[in-house]
Design a protein around this motif. Sequence first.
Motif, PDB file in Angstrom:
ATOM      1  N   ARG A 140       0.985  -1.146   0.187  1.00  0.00           N
ATOM      2  CA  ARG A 140       0.071   0.033   0.054  1.00  0.00           C
ATOM      3  C   ARG A 140       0.800   1.146  -0.054  1.00  0.00           C
ATOM      4  NH1 ARG A 140      -4.511  -2.084  -0.917  1.00  0.00           N
ATOM      5  NH2 ARG A 140      -4.916   0.306  -1.321  1.00  0.00           N
ATOM      6  N   HIS A 141       2.049   1.297  -0.705  1.00  0.00           N
ATOM      7  CA  HIS A 141       2.812   2.336  -0.764  1.00  0.00           C
ATOM      8  C   HIS A 141       2.152   3.529  -1.200  1.00  0.00           C
ATOM      9  CE1 HIS A 141       4.335  -0.555  -3.336  1.00  0.00           C
ATOM     10  NE2 HIS A 141       3.917   0.257  -4.287  1.00  0.00           N
ATOM     11  N   VAL A 142       1.364   3.222  -2.129  1.00  0.00           N
ATOM     12  CA  VAL A 142       0.765   4.400  -3.033  1.00  0.00           C
ATOM     13  C   VAL A 142       0.093   5.144  -2.022  1.00  0.00           C
ATOM     14  CG1 VAL A 142      -0.808   4.832  -4.753  1.00  0.00           C
ATOM     15  CG2 VAL A 142       0.640   3.273  -5.081  1.00  0.00           C
ATOM     16  N   ILE A 145       1.777   7.690  -0.201  1.00  0.00           N
ATOM     17  CA  ILE A 145       2.256   9.104  -0.612  1.00  0.00           C
ATOM     18  C   ILE A 145       0.854   9.908  -0.279  1.00  0.00           C
ATOM     19  CG2 ILE A 145       2.387  10.019  -2.763  1.00  0.00           C
ATOM     20  CD1 ILE A 145       4.750   8.306  -3.392  1.00  0.00           C
TER      21      ILE A 145
ATOM     22  N   MET C  59       8.583   2.345  -6.101  1.00  0.00           N
ATOM     23  CA  MET C  59       7.756   1.243  -6.486  1.00  0.00           C
ATOM     24  C   MET C  59       6.450   1.288  -6.477  1.00  0.00           C
ATOM     25  SD  MET C  59       9.119  -1.528  -3.575  1.00  0.00           S
ATOM     26  CE  MET C  59       8.665  -0.645  -2.289  1.00  0.00           C
ATOM     27  N   LEU C  60       6.114   2.603  -7.459  1.00  0.00           N
ATOM     28  CA  LEU C  60       4.702   2.955  -7.259  1.00  0.00           C
ATOM     29  C   LEU C  60       4.233   2.048  -8.571  1.00  0.00           C
ATOM     30  CD1 LEU C  60       5.198   6.735  -7.079  1.00  0.00           C
ATOM     31  CD2 LEU C  60       4.131   5.196  -5.486  1.00  0.00           C
ATOM     32  N   ASP C  61       3.210   1.535  -8.374  1.00  0.00           N
ATOM     33  CA  ASP C  61       2.508   0.602  -9.405  1.00  0.00           C
ATOM     34  C   ASP C  61       1.505   1.321 -10.044  1.00  0.00           C
ATOM     35  OD1 ASP C  61       1.160   0.407  -7.142  1.00  0.00           O
ATOM     36  OD2 ASP C  61       0.803  -1.768  -7.346  1.00  0.00           O
ATOM     37  N   PHE C  62       1.686   2.766 -10.566  1.00  0.00           N
ATOM     38  CA  PHE C  62       0.681   3.628 -11.166  1.00  0.00           C
ATOM     39  C   PHE C  62       0.510   2.650 -12.951  1.00  0.00           C
ATOM     40  CE2 PHE C  62       1.984   7.360  -8.797  1.00  0.00           C
ATOM     41  CZ  PHE C  62       0.915   7.073  -7.903  1.00  0.00           C
ATOM     42  N   ASP C 118      -6.947   1.047  -7.537  1.00  0.00           N
ATOM     43  CA  ASP C 118      -7.224   0.587  -6.708  1.00  0.00           C
ATOM     44  C   ASP C 118      -8.290   1.381  -5.755  1.00  0.00           C
ATOM     45  OD1 ASP C 118      -5.616  -1.581  -4.227  1.00  0.00           O
ATOM     46  OD2 ASP C 118      -7.047  -0.014  -3.771  1.00  0.00           O
TER      47      ASP C 118
END
Lengths: 171, 106, 470
Positions: A140-142, A145, C59-62, C118
């Motif tokens: 859940r690192h997004v 941010i 590590m952003l999975d955009f 998500d």
Amino acid sequence: MDSIYVHIILLSLIILFAIFAVSYARVIRGAILLGVVSMLVSISLFLLSSPLAGIFELSVCSGLITVIFVSVISLTIPPDDKQRKMNAISMVKKMTLLFLLVLVCGFSLYVLDSKNITFIPLMQNVQESIDTRDNIWNLRHVDLIGQALILLTGIFAVVVLFKKDTNKDKK
Amino acid sequence: MSLENILLFKLYVITMPIMFLIGIYAIMTTKNIIATIIGIEIMTKGVTLLLAACGYFNGRPEMAQSFIIIMIVVEVVILTISAGLIFNIVKKHDSLDTRNIRNLKG
Amino acid sequence: MSFSLAVLIPLFLVLFFNLPFYKVSGKIAIFIASLFCIIQAFSFFLPITANCPISQYFMLDFQCDGISRLMLLTTAIVAFSSLLVLYALEDTDRKQFNFVNLILLSLAGMNGLFFVRDIFSIYVFIEVIASTSYVLIAINKDKNSLEASFKYLVMSSVATVMMLSSIAILFLVAGSTDFVTISSMYQQYSGNTLVVVAIVLFIVGLFIKGGVMPFHGWLPDSYLAAPAPVSIYLAGIVTKTTGIYTLIRLFYSVFGFNTSIQSILLIFATISIVFGAFAAINQSNFKRMLAYSSISQVGYIVLGLGAGTTFGVAAAIFHLFNHSIFKSLLFVNSAALEKQVNVSDMNEMGGLASKMPITSTTSVIAFLSTAGIPPLSGFWSKLMIILALWTADLKVFAFIAIIASILTMTYFLIMQKKVFFGKLKEGFENIKEAPLAITFVSILLCAITVVVGIFFPFILNGLINSAVSF
């Protein structure tokens, strides 16, 4: 798994205290009762095998938020008795709440009873359990941010809303 | 899933709309600005319970925990902002009455 | 440009502005932020690479698709115009500085919202945008703006609670919150009561955030009470992203369409279009009328979505783009009027066309575009919406859309007649054209409306079709 009665008692206490919290005319009591509700919720979270969230709820929601509420209330002038009487919620409205509550309870019971809800994934096909902290940092690192953004917003909110305009700015 | 678990699950799902209703009731009827925020907080408590219950019953409590933790952070920030707004409103009007803030009509 | 930089750069800019070693003045902050907006707008035309070293480190999975890119462009344009209007109107240094920081945080939140796949992250980023908006509305701390901000906070929190409970139920059933899992779950359990309740709750929450008609109470107040740059920003992009973009994203990439959901969308859209237009006719305040017109136009976007086809989605997203552009243009002009004339009641204005030629010409073009007059951009997007409804065999709604378009025309004609045409009112002899920054923004936005309208056939292939592949 504890006995189901523990859950039932907890939930009914939560609802009872929530009703008390909104029906008091004095807000300070409402704020303290909200802290109590929060505490009960954190016990409930502990029973639902989320202890870390329970600790957060206990320390932040029933601690910090109650403090914020009480400090905001104490910054304001308390209403006198006459105003308080005027502000008190009438009996009719309280009865309406009770009626609506019964209605919603009945409706939700009906909805849940009439449809089969056994599609919920069963407890035994749990994936190999990941630690919550790892889960936050790795999956859940997004959101982290987003959290950083919202905390910065909070800082600016305090700067904008609580800081007094200096004379230099007013010109 | 055992019968007891299903009953428990139903109890938690029913709690959410009840808490929501109490919150909405507080927002609609109260004449005090702070009580409005208390109503919102009560609704949020209901959601917290629902999220935890959902995580518990589908066997992923660790995910529900991370949701709840992030949610609490967001909640605190929103509450701080609302405290700031209330502080300023009270400074402007000298009272906590919501009838003061009904100048603007939808 | 790697797209995760669109989130990270504003975040770092805010941190950079607030380092304790030096003091950044408001003007420099505005300059840097508008530079970022220009770069973001131009990145639309560049090929976007998936990852760069920095984003890999985070590590952003955009993910990014055509809709996200179009929204990036729109956001950049609106934020840029808002910043320029701020430069022209606000002269307190600290206020400018706080404003720029909040706008940058909000931009980061929006760009994040465009890339995440998500539903829980969607919630987090919507809250970022919403919380910045509460502060932005109340930034002047006067009575009305505090009240509007508080109202918005209460309504939006109720919406948030609805969305979160919906997310909880979807998480319960799917076991995860990313789009792929939920989408496959939904195909399996689409008839289940709990799932349907969850989706309806989510839709209602987004309707509240987007100000669709029965839930619009907070919207005109916020637009009216907010300072001018904020109302441009709010009307142009905030409500559109938090409410309508998320709705489009949800149905386009997660749930797909079925008849019951389509009928919910269509009914609320129709109510919003018709009553929004009627409410706008009755208003005498300039900004309030624009707010109700905004509600009505949002109804068009939802109507296009309600057609339930990819063509409908393309029409909706194109109308969202056009609407953002010409609504920001109208709010920029209202800011110009507010600054120069200092009256907000339309009955007290009159004959300003001779005194403020640029403002009046650009608002005529904006209103023609809103009402759907060819060859301006609004015509094409409305035509696409009507065609989408027609091909989806929803002819009744297509007719309503056409008729409501005439209503739009009516209220804008009334506005034009009262404000810009007619005899010059007394006391307005010394009024000058707005400052250069504001007229520049007006001309820029107006040029976009005209160019998109005239070169529509090229844009259709290059822009819309690539955004939503048919």
